[in-house]
Design an enzyme around this catalytic site. Structure first.
Site, PDB file in Angstrom:
ATOM      1  CG  ASP A 110      -1.945   1.079   1.219  1.00 52.90           C
ATOM      2  OD1 ASP A 110      -2.013   1.817   0.224  1.00 52.90           O
ATOM      3  OD2 ASP A 110      -2.694   1.194   2.205  1.00 52.90           O
ATOM      4  CG  ASP A 201      -3.341   3.619  -3.047  1.00 58.13           C
ATOM      5  OD1 ASP A 201      -4.366   3.197  -3.586  1.00 58.13           O
ATOM      6  OD2 ASP A 201      -3.307   4.001  -1.880  1.00 58.13           O
ATOM      7  CD  GLU A 202      -5.222  -0.671  -0.660  1.00 57.50           C
ATOM      8  OE1 GLU A 202      -5.278  -1.810  -0.168  1.00 57.50           O
ATOM      9  OE2 GLU A 202      -6.094   0.195  -0.495  1.00 57.50           O
ATOM     10  CB  CYS A 571     -25.982 -12.942  -6.826  1.00 58.93           C
ATOM     11  SG  CYS A 571     -26.919 -12.434  -8.289  1.00 58.93           S
ATOM     12  CB  CYS A 574     -26.493 -16.413 -10.554  1.00 59.17           C
ATOM     13  SG  CYS A 574     -25.282 -15.220  -9.941  1.00 59.17           S
ATOM     14  CG  HIS A 589     -22.340 -10.695  -9.947  1.00 57.40           C
ATOM     15  ND1 HIS A 589     -21.857 -11.897 -10.440  1.00 57.40           N
ATOM     16  CD2 HIS A 589     -23.578 -10.964  -9.474  1.00 57.40           C
ATOM     17  CE1 HIS A 589     -22.762 -12.838 -10.268  1.00 57.40           C
ATOM     18  NE2 HIS A 589     -23.813 -12.301  -9.674  1.00 57.40           N
ATOM     19  CG  HIS A 593     -27.397 -10.498 -12.838  1.00 59.49           C
ATOM     20  ND1 HIS A 593     -27.653 -11.696 -13.457  1.00 59.49           N
ATOM     21  CD2 HIS A 593     -26.710 -10.801 -11.695  1.00 59.49           C
ATOM     22  CE1 HIS A 593     -27.156 -12.685 -12.739  1.00 59.49           C
ATOM     23  NE2 HIS A 593     -26.573 -12.170 -11.674  1.00 59.49           N
TER      24      HIS A 593
END
Length: 653
Positions: A110, A201-202, A571, A574, A589, A593
């Site tokens: 980080d 930054d990570e 979800c 699904c 995700h 849909h």
């Protein structure tokens, strides 16, 4: 209520600020010696009476309802129930423990106050000064000198100035930040070619192979990597090394800035480390979850998760319980996530609240230009455009439109973006964003028609029904209503969808999907609490509540095609499980849909727009209809003249 619970007291008392907890009051690295009560008091006094304050009160009321509901459920548990759930919990713990993997060495890195550090590197005169990157509306990050006063990312600049009168502001320069981020990533690639970054930054690196091949320890790799990053960029970073990603991220925050912390690949070392770890330190547990666990079950540390395992099993869903118990055991992901094709790209900006339509359309124009540039750099074209709006009252709305063809240019994006915005005006806004999804499968194919043949349509419909078992859904459902363009563009050209209203505050003013955004470091605009979620109230992902809604509403009471996160974790369409700490993955995700639903609606619309004569020609069912009696031909072998027809009728009468 105690000030530690985070829930406002009824009357507020003489020190009402003690019960006022927001994203601003959550301490970050470098804020250890800050007078927290002073900071809290300033934030309370400057927020009191504002639209943000009112919205925070609504959120607190919702949280209080959740807590009361869980307490009521907890009170109903009998001794037999607790005994049963204790056995269930013990079995789950054994199953989870059997999956513990200590063979991998993960490193989380980080960058230290990244945006501020880059600005200081470019302008050495800023060194040692309390620095904030951002504006009076929002601070993207603050230097460690500014953090000593309580100034932090995601805080409005005017509050930062109150806490630190000498605060120096610098406007963000994302091209510059992207450049330095790329330099750092080249270093990461030396140690793990498959590393994955979660922000500018990570990044997470699997350094197992490097340690084995070179015969060095994780500590040596961390030191070497940090030195290489400093040499290549002139910037410092902190690192955490642990057997899994969840713990590695916690470790990287321990010795910030410019430090590292190593947790050995040993079970006892891991369990000892997490035993006293506050639950808020874990990615996926935010303010609301912390309040619920603490006020209902008295859980403050990770070890207490295991001690109250029976109650967790009784009160929360299986997915949430597994997450909590994994936290208590110090378990986390050890496999490198599979690379997936990008499903969305977005651009978002915050600004001072305004109802000036000319100014709003000007900002929309800039957003469209930025989004188009980013898409064209990646050779992407999309069909689903989503407009995000945050009102002056901190109410968040999202509206989506689907284009008939795949688009990527600024002009094409503006056609739909302007229609979406125009439909919402007049309105006072403080944030706007555009997101494109439903990308073309072939990046370089600009001539492929989007019109499906009949057999392809039925094949795709069968595949979709087999895959999802549903008709598709929008990303954030609200009313489920659809509107359509009603001016120059026909329904076939543009379908506009009400993607929903979110009454919760989206405190992080910028989206994390696009790297060129003014986003507080390491944060997403979806939910600043980063919570997996947890009440079995089955609320929607955006926590859209009506004041009269029952806390006992279940998933079954929702619309059949409505997409939301059951327990904020699973979800509804699904069954895929994603805690809220995976903000970008969850948004992608949902976009999947949404795009699926829009495509299906296009297919339905194309049928609905057929002339009635053509629809009448199509059989209504597969059952063979009896043949009609044929008229006997006239002597001439032609149709009966109309005058003859009336003559025959008159004779019969």
């Amino acid at each position: 209520m105690s000030s530690t619970t985070g829930t406002p007291s009824d009357g507020g008392g003489d020190r009402p600020w003690q019960s006022y907890h927001t994203a601003y009051t959550n301490a970050k690295a470098g804020m250890e010696g800050v007078d927290k009560e002073k900071v809290q008091r300033v934030i309370y006094e400057m927020s009191k009476g504002s639209k943000y304050f009112e919205n925070e009160q609504k959120k607190e009321a919702i949280t209080k309802l959740k807590i009361e509901h869980l307490r009521a459920q907890c009170a109903k548990l009998t001794d037999n129930d607790i005994t049963h759930f204790q056995k269930v919990a013990e079995r789950k713990i054994l199953e989870l423990e059997a999956e513990r993997d200590l063979s991998k060495i993960w490193l989380h890195t980080d960058m230290d106050a990244f945006y501020a550090a880059v600005e200081t590197l470019e302008n050495p005169s800023l060194k040692g000064k309390p620095l904030a990157v951002g504006s009076m509306s929002m601070i993207a990050t603050a230097s460690y000198e500014a953090r000593k006063f309580g100034v932090r990312a995601a805080m409005p600049g005017f509050i930062g100035c109150k806490l630190c009168p000498n605060l120096v502001f610098v406007r963000p320069n994302f091209e510059r930040y992207t450049h330095y981020s790329e330099l750092a990533r080249k270093v990461f690639q030396r140690y793990d070619p498959n590393f994955f970054a979660t922000s500018l930054d990570e990044a997470y690196l699997d350094i197992t192979a490097v340690c084995i091949e070179r015969g060095i320890t994780g500590e040596e790799v961390a030191s070497e990597l940090r030195g290489a990053v400093h040499q290549e960029t002139g910037l410092t970073c902190s690192a955490g090394v642990a057997p899994n990603r969840m713990i590695a991220k916690v470790c990287s925050d321990i010795n910030k800035p410019n430090g590292q912390f190593i947790l050995p690949n040993d079970r006892d070392a891991v369990t000892t480390f997490v035993s006293t770890l506050p639950i808020r330190k874990i990615g996926g547990i935010g303010k609301v979850t912390e309040q619920m666990l603490h006020q209902v079950l008295g859980i403050s540390t990770c070890q207490e998760m295991l001690q109250k395992a029976a109650f967790l099993c009784a009160l929360f869903s299986e997915g949430s319980t597994d997450f909590f118990l994994s936290v208590g055991l110090g378990l986390g992901g050890t496999e490198t996530p599979e690379h997936r094709l990008r499903k969305s790209m977005s651009c978002e900006r915050t600004f001072s609240a305004t109802d000036n339509s000319s100014l709003l359309f000007e900002k929309l124009d800039n957003l469209a230009e930025n989004l188009a540039d980013d898409m064209q750099k990646k050779c992407l074209k999309g069909r689903t455009l989503t407009l995000k709006l945050k009102t002056a009252a901190f109410e968040v709305r999202t509206r989506a439109a689907t284009a008939q063809n795949y688009i990527s240019s600024k002009e094409e994006i503006l056609i739909y973006a302007k229609k979406l915005l125009k439909a919402e005006l007049p309105l006072s806004l403080r944030l706007m964003g555009l997101r494109m999804s439903h990308f073309h499968g072939e990046k370089d194919d600009s001539t492929t028609s989007t019109q499906k043949t009949l057999d392809r349509f039925f094949h795709s419909s069968e595949n979709n029904s087999n895959t999802n078992g549903t008709n598709g859904a929008s990303s954030v459902d609200a009313s489920g209503g659809n509107g359509y363009c009603n001016d120059a563009t026909t329904k076939d050209d543009c379908s506009i969808h009400d993607a929903g209203k979110d009454v919760s505050v989206d405190q992080h003013a910028f989206s994390s999907h696009n790297e060129k955004l003014s986003v507080p470091e390491g944060m997403s605009s979806i939910n600043h609490d980063n919570e997996p979620a947890l009440s079995n109230m089955k609320a929607t992902e955006t926590e859209k509540f009506d004041e009269s809604a029952s806390c006992k509403a279940s998933a079954s009471s929702s619309k059949p095609d409505e997409h939301f996160w059951i327990d904020g974790y699973i979800c509804s369409l699904c069954g895929f499980e994603l805690p809220q700490c995976f903000e970008e993955e969850r948004q992608e995700h949902s976009d999947f849909h949404l795009a699926e639903m829009l495509q299906k609606e296009d297919a339905v619309d194309s049928t609905a727009h057929l002339p009635k004569e053509r629809l009448a020609e199509r059989p209504c069912s597969t059952t063979p209809t009896p043949s009609k009696k044929k008229l006997k031909p006239s002597k001439e072998g032609k149709h009966i003249p109309i005058d003859s027809f009336f003559l025959k009728c008159n004779k019969k009468v």
